[in-house]
Design a protein around this motif. Structure first.
Motif, PDB file in Angstrom:
ATOM      1  N   ASN A  91       0.835  -1.198   0.000  1.00 25.45           N
ATOM      2  CA  ASN A  91       0.000   0.000   0.000  1.00 25.45           C
ATOM      3  C   ASN A  91       0.877   1.258   0.000  1.00 25.45           C
ATOM      4  O   ASN A  91       1.244   1.771   1.053  1.00 25.45           O
ATOM      5  CB  ASN A  91      -0.920  -0.009   1.216  1.00 25.45           C
ATOM      6  N   TYR A  92       1.178   1.749  -1.197  1.00 28.05           N
ATOM      7  CA  TYR A  92       2.049   2.925  -1.307  1.00 28.05           C
ATOM      8  C   TYR A  92       1.301   4.232  -1.065  1.00 28.05           C
ATOM      9  O   TYR A  92       1.907   5.305  -1.084  1.00 28.05           O
ATOM     10  CB  TYR A  92       2.752   2.927  -2.660  1.00 28.05           C
ATOM     11  N   ASP A  93      -0.004   4.153  -0.814  1.00 28.18           N
ATOM     12  CA  ASP A  93      -0.746   5.345  -0.402  1.00 28.18           C
ATOM     13  C   ASP A  93      -0.607   5.596   1.096  1.00 28.18           C
ATOM     14  O   ASP A  93      -0.852   6.704   1.571  1.00 28.18           O
ATOM     15  CB  ASP A  93      -2.232   5.196  -0.755  1.00 28.18           C
ATOM     16  N   ALA A  94      -0.228   4.576   1.833  1.00 27.67           N
ATOM     17  CA  ALA A  94      -0.052   4.720   3.288  1.00 27.67           C
ATOM     18  C   ALA A  94       1.250   5.458   3.567  1.00 27.67           C
ATOM     19  O   ALA A  94       2.290   5.160   2.979  1.00 27.67           O
ATOM     20  CB  ALA A  94      -0.030   3.351   3.952  1.00 27.67           C
ATOM     21  N   ASN A  95       1.186   6.421   4.474  1.00 25.71           N
ATOM     22  CA  ASN A  95       2.378   7.187   4.838  1.00 25.71           C
ATOM     23  C   ASN A  95       3.033   6.556   6.071  1.00 25.71           C
ATOM     24  O   ASN A  95       3.356   7.235   7.043  1.00 25.71           O
ATOM     25  CB  ASN A  95       2.015   8.648   5.107  1.00 25.71           C
ATOM     26  N   LYS A  96       3.158   5.246   6.002  1.00 27.23           N
ATOM     27  CA  LYS A  96       3.748   4.479   7.101  1.00 27.23           C
ATOM     28  C   LYS A  96       4.707   3.442   6.514  1.00 27.23           C
ATOM     29  O   LYS A  96       4.530   2.991   5.378  1.00 27.23           O
ATOM     30  CB  LYS A  96       2.670   3.733   7.906  1.00 27.23           C
ATOM     31  N   ARG A 111       6.191  -0.831   2.854  1.00 30.67           N
ATOM     32  CA  ARG A 111       4.856  -0.292   3.110  1.00 30.67           C
ATOM     33  C   ARG A 111       3.957  -1.409   3.660  1.00 30.67           C
ATOM     34  O   ARG A 111       4.231  -2.600   3.459  1.00 30.67           O
ATOM     35  CB  ARG A 111       4.251   0.257   1.824  1.00 30.67           C
ATOM     36  N   PRO A 112       2.859  -1.054   4.324  1.00 31.12           N
ATOM     37  CA  PRO A 112       1.905  -2.087   4.760  1.00 31.12           C
ATOM     38  C   PRO A 112       1.371  -2.866   3.556  1.00 31.12           C
ATOM     39  O   PRO A 112       1.323  -2.348   2.436  1.00 31.12           O
ATOM     40  CB  PRO A 112       0.791  -1.267   5.430  1.00 31.12           C
ATOM     41  N   VAL A 113       0.968  -4.115   3.797  1.00 32.63           N
ATOM     42  CA  VAL A 113       0.531  -4.967   2.688  1.00 32.63           C
ATOM     43  C   VAL A 113      -0.945  -4.753   2.377  1.00 32.63           C
ATOM     44  O   VAL A 113      -1.720  -4.264   3.203  1.00 32.63           O
ATOM     45  CB  VAL A 113       0.796  -6.458   3.003  1.00 32.63           C
TER      46      VAL A 113
END
Length: 301
Positions: free
Chosen positions: A132-137, A255-257
Motif C-alpha cells: 500500500n504505497y498510499d499509506a504514509n507508514k 509499506r503495509p501490505v
C-alpha cells in the motif's frame, strides 16, 4: 544529507562504522548504549528453521504523519518465492522469539531507526505488488541475528543464494564477530536480471553491481531491495576447533501490505500490548518534509 544524495543516485550506500557512531550520537544515542550494542546478541534463541542461526525479531511502525516510531504487535513472519525469496521454507510461517527492552529501548537502536527513516523518506523506488504505497507508514521488521559455524555445520547468512527480502529498503548493521575469516559474510549486490536462488559461484560477473563487507562495529549497508538482488558468502572459522560468529541487525522496511499479499493476515499495525515503545522523530523528519520530500531518482537534491 550527503548520504541521502548518494542513496538517491546509486540506490545503495555503505556507511563506515566510525561515521555511523558520529551520526548516531548526533541523533541521540548515548555512549553507554552504543557500547551496549556489542553484547546485545548474547541472549538470542534458536532460529525456527535454520540450524546455524540464533535470532530474535520485532515489528515496528515508522509513522511519517505522526512523526513517531513505535513497537507493533507480535506477528509471525513469512516470505515467498514471488518476493524473490526462494528457499525450502519459502511461504512457511515462522515464529521467532521477540526482541526485548534491552534492544528496543537502546538509544543507539532508536537512532539507527531514525537514520533509516531519514534515508528512505520521500525517495521514489521500484514498487512491489500488493503493498500500500498510499499509506504514509513503513513497517520495519527488525532481526537481531547471530550466524555460527562450527565443526559440525557451516553457517550461511544467505542459504537461499541470490535473493531479495520482499521489502522496499533493507539495512544491515554489523555488531561484531568472533573467530571469523576475512572472506566471511561478504555481500554482493546483483542486477535484477540475475537468477534468483543460484549460489555466488554461479552468478554472472557483469551482473554484480557492488560488493560490501561489514568488518567494523556499526558498519552499515542500506539498499533498495526491489532494485537489487543480493547474496552473501558463508561464515568460515579461523580456528576450525572453535565456533565462528558474526552478529548483525537486519532492518526489513516496506509499506503495509494489501489484501492478497503473502503476509496480509500477519501485518497488524496495532501496538504491542506488553513491549510498548514509542518515541518521536519529529525534528529530523520535519526538516526532511520541508527540504527533501520531492527528491526523485533522476532529480538529485
Amino acid at each position: 544529507m550527503e548520504l541521502r544524495q548518494r542513496y538517491v543516485k546509486e540506490r545503495w550506500a555503505f556507511i563506515e562504522g566510525e561515521e555511523m557512531v558520529s551520526l548516531l550520537t548526533k541523533l541521540g544515542a548515548t555512549a553507554g548504549d552504543i557500547e551496549g550494542m556489542k553484547t546485545v546478541s548474547d541472549n538470542l534463541y534458536d532460529d525456527p528453521t535454520l540450524p546455524f542461526r540464533r535470532s530474535r525479531n520485532g515489528r515496528f511502525c515508522m509513522d511519517m504523519e505522526k512523526k513517531t516510531l513505535q513497537r507493533l504487535a507480535f506477528q509471525s513472519f513469512a516470505l515467498s518465492a514471488e518476493e524473490d525469496f526462494k528457499r525450502y521454507d519459502s511461504r512457511q510461517v515462522r515464529v521467532f522469539d521477540e526482541i526485548e527492552d534491552n534492544l528496543q529501548l537502546n538509544t543507539a537502536l532508536q537512532a539507527l531507526m531514525v537514520f533509516k527513516a531519514a534515508m528512505i523518506h520521500g525517495v521514489d523506488i521500484g514498487r512491489r505488488p500488493l503493498l500500500n504505497y498510499d499509506a504514509n507508514k513503513w513497517v520495519c521488521t527488525l532481526f537481531n541475528v547471530r550466524t555460527f559455524t562450527n565443526k559440525d555445520i557451516l553457517g550461511e547468512p544467505a542459504l537461499k543464494g541470490v535473493h531479495s527480502d520482499g521489502v522496499d529498503h533493507t539495512m544491515t548493521t554489523y555488531l561484531g564477530s568472533n573467530n571469523m575469516t576475512p572472506s566471511s559474510a561478504v555481500t554482493y549486490m546483483h542486477e535484477m536480471e540475475e537468477t534468483t536462488g543460484i549460489q555466488i559461484y554461479e552468478t554472472k560477473t557483469h551482473l554484480v553491481r557492488a560488493r560490501a563487507h561489514h568488518r567494523h562495529f556499526l558498519d552499515s549497508l542500506i539498499f533498495v531491495d526491489h532494485e537489487y538482488k543480493h547474496s552473501l558468502t558463508p561464515v568460515f572459522a579461523e580456528d576450525p576447533a572453535k565456533e565462528a560468529t558474526p552478529d548483525m541487525l537486519v532492518f526489513f522496511t516496506r509499506r503495509p501490505v494489501c489484501e492478497g499479499h503473502t503476509s496480509s493476515s500477519i501485518d497488524s499495525l496495532n501496538q504491542h500490548e506488553r513491549l510498548r515503545m514509542e518515541f518521536p522523530s519529529s525534528r529530523l523528519l520535519y526538516r526532511l518534509d520541508k527540504r527533501f520530500y520531492m527528491v526523485r531518482r533522476k532529480d538529485p537534491p
